[in-house]
Design a protein around this motif. Sequence first.
Motif, PDB file in Angstrom:
ATOM      1  N   THR A 180       0.836  -1.205   0.000  1.00 32.22           N
ATOM      2  CA  THR A 180       0.000   0.000   0.000  1.00 32.22           C
ATOM      3  C   THR A 180       0.866   1.248   0.000  1.00 32.22           C
ATOM      4  N   LEU A 181       1.862   1.284   0.863  1.00 31.02           N
ATOM      5  CA  LEU A 181       2.752   2.446   0.912  1.00 31.02           C
ATOM      6  C   LEU A 181       3.508   2.635  -0.394  1.00 31.02           C
ATOM      7  N   ASN A 182       4.021   1.559  -0.974  1.00 27.60           N
ATOM      8  CA  ASN A 182       4.705   1.672  -2.270  1.00 27.60           C
ATOM      9  C   ASN A 182       3.775   2.267  -3.319  1.00 27.60           C
ATOM     10  N   SER A 183       2.549   1.779  -3.395  1.00 33.66           N
ATOM     11  CA  SER A 183       1.586   2.281  -4.386  1.00 33.66           C
ATOM     12  C   SER A 183       1.277   3.758  -4.161  1.00 33.66           C
ATOM     13  N   LEU A 184       1.025   4.110  -2.900  1.00 29.97           N
ATOM     14  CA  LEU A 184       0.697   5.505  -2.598  1.00 29.97           C
ATOM     15  C   LEU A 184       1.883   6.432  -2.848  1.00 29.97           C
ATOM     16  N   ILE A 185       3.068   6.009  -2.464  1.00 29.22           N
ATOM     17  CA  ILE A 185       4.264   6.827  -2.695  1.00 29.22           C
ATOM     18  C   ILE A 185       4.450   7.059  -4.192  1.00 29.22           C
ATOM     19  N   GLU A 186       4.337   5.999  -4.981  1.00 31.96           N
ATOM     20  CA  GLU A 186       4.487   6.143  -6.435  1.00 31.96           C
ATOM     21  C   GLU A 186       3.425   7.064  -7.011  1.00 31.96           C
ATOM     22  N   GLU A 187       2.199   6.915  -6.545  1.00 33.50           N
ATOM     23  CA  GLU A 187       1.104   7.766  -7.017  1.00 33.50           C
ATOM     24  C   GLU A 187       1.361   9.232  -6.665  1.00 33.50           C
ATOM     25  N   LEU A 188       1.781   9.488  -5.436  1.00 32.78           N
ATOM     26  CA  LEU A 188       2.031  10.868  -5.011  1.00 32.78           C
ATOM     27  C   LEU A 188       3.236  11.467  -5.726  1.00 32.78           C
ATOM     28  N   LEU A 189       4.280  10.674  -5.913  1.00 34.26           N
ATOM     29  CA  LEU A 189       5.463  11.185  -6.611  1.00 34.26           C
ATOM     30  C   LEU A 189       5.166  11.507  -8.075  1.00 34.26           C
ATOM     31  N   ALA A 190       4.179  10.856  -8.649  1.00 29.88           N
ATOM     32  CA  ALA A 190       3.822  11.082 -10.048  1.00 29.88           C
ATOM     33  C   ALA A 190       2.969  12.334 -10.235  1.00 29.88           C
ATOM     34  N   GLN A 191       2.402  12.862  -9.154  1.00 28.86           N
ATOM     35  CA  GLN A 191       1.540  14.037  -9.255  1.00 28.86           C
ATOM     36  C   GLN A 191       2.369  15.301  -9.416  1.00 28.86           C
ATOM     37  N   PRO A 192       1.905  16.203 -10.281  1.00 28.86           N
ATOM     38  CA  PRO A 192       2.634  17.474 -10.439  1.00 28.86           C
ATOM     39  C   PRO A 192       2.451  18.328  -9.189  1.00 28.86           C
ATOM     40  N   LEU A 193       3.456  19.112  -8.888  1.00 28.46           N
ATOM     41  CA  LEU A 193       3.409  20.008  -7.743  1.00 28.46           C
ATOM     42  C   LEU A 193       2.605  21.249  -8.111  1.00 28.46           C
ATOM     43  N   HIS A 194       1.677  21.619  -7.239  1.00 30.93           N
ATOM     44  CA  HIS A 194       0.899  22.839  -7.452  1.00 30.93           C
ATOM     45  C   HIS A 194       1.722  24.041  -7.003  1.00 30.93           C
ATOM     46  N   ARG A 195       1.483  25.173  -7.614  1.00 26.97           N
ATOM     47  CA  ARG A 195       2.262  26.375  -7.345  1.00 26.97           C
ATOM     48  C   ARG A 195       2.220  26.822  -5.888  1.00 26.97           C
ATOM     49  N   HIS A 196       1.110  26.720  -5.243  1.00 28.87           N
ATOM     50  CA  HIS A 196       0.953  27.242  -3.883  1.00 28.87           C
ATOM     51  C   HIS A 196       0.920  26.094  -2.883  1.00 28.87           C
ATOM     52  N   ALA A 197       1.980  25.326  -2.845  1.00 28.18           N
ATOM     53  CA  ALA A 197       2.053  24.181  -1.934  1.00 28.18           C
ATOM     54  C   ALA A 197       2.185  24.666  -0.483  1.00 28.18           C
ATOM     55  N   ALA A 198       1.467  23.993   0.400  1.00 29.06           N
ATOM     56  CA  ALA A 198       1.569  24.286   1.836  1.00 29.06           C
ATOM     57  C   ALA A 198       2.795  23.573   2.398  1.00 29.06           C
ATOM     58  N   THR A 199       3.252  23.989   3.547  1.00 29.35           N
ATOM     59  CA  THR A 199       4.379  23.316   4.183  1.00 29.35           C
ATOM     60  C   THR A 199       3.894  22.058   4.878  1.00 29.35           C
ATOM     61  N   VAL A 200       4.827  21.196   5.183  1.00 30.29           N
ATOM     62  CA  VAL A 200       4.492  19.952   5.866  1.00 30.29           C
ATOM     63  C   VAL A 200       3.816  20.235   7.187  1.00 30.29           C
TER      64      VAL A 200
END
Length: 164
Positions: A138-158
């Motif tokens: 599950t973590l591998n799938s989610l990490i890959e999915e999130l890493l594939a998403q483009p970064l939005h211009r107004h990203a919030a901090t962690v």
Amino acid sequence: SRRRGVAQVIAQPLQLSQLRGRVVLVRWWTGPECPYCAASAPDLNAFHKRYHAKGLVVMGFYHHKSPTPLTHRHVTHLVKRYHFKFPVAIDPEWRTLKRWWLDGHEHRWTSVSFLLDQQGIIRYIHPGGSYTEEDVNTLNSLIEELLAQPLHRHAATVSEGAKR
């Protein structure tokens, strides 16, 4: 420098600006007396090795459960023992763990994991204990999915995402 309520980081301190726009896997762990933490160490190392170059930041948060006094040397020894190559913070008196996870709630485990997206939004919580094969998949799938998403211009901090 150590500020009240802020975790210390083993090795070079991270700045929130370094995490902005990154996928972050945060795992609380403790020493060898916790079989679940010891069992999850190889998985954390594998996530770091597999995805770090692609943008994942694995970050460990050590929370002390040992009857001996908490020392930087003790945590450094454990980091070496588990072969962690990713940043590890020391969470004195569980301050950050209490804010993120416990906060007046009863939970079976304190070895919780949070997966945050590039905007700092929590996308997955593993409630603690060892990772099962299904958890790792599950973590591998989610990490890959999130890493594939483009970064939005107004990203919030962690930290902003963690407060949500």
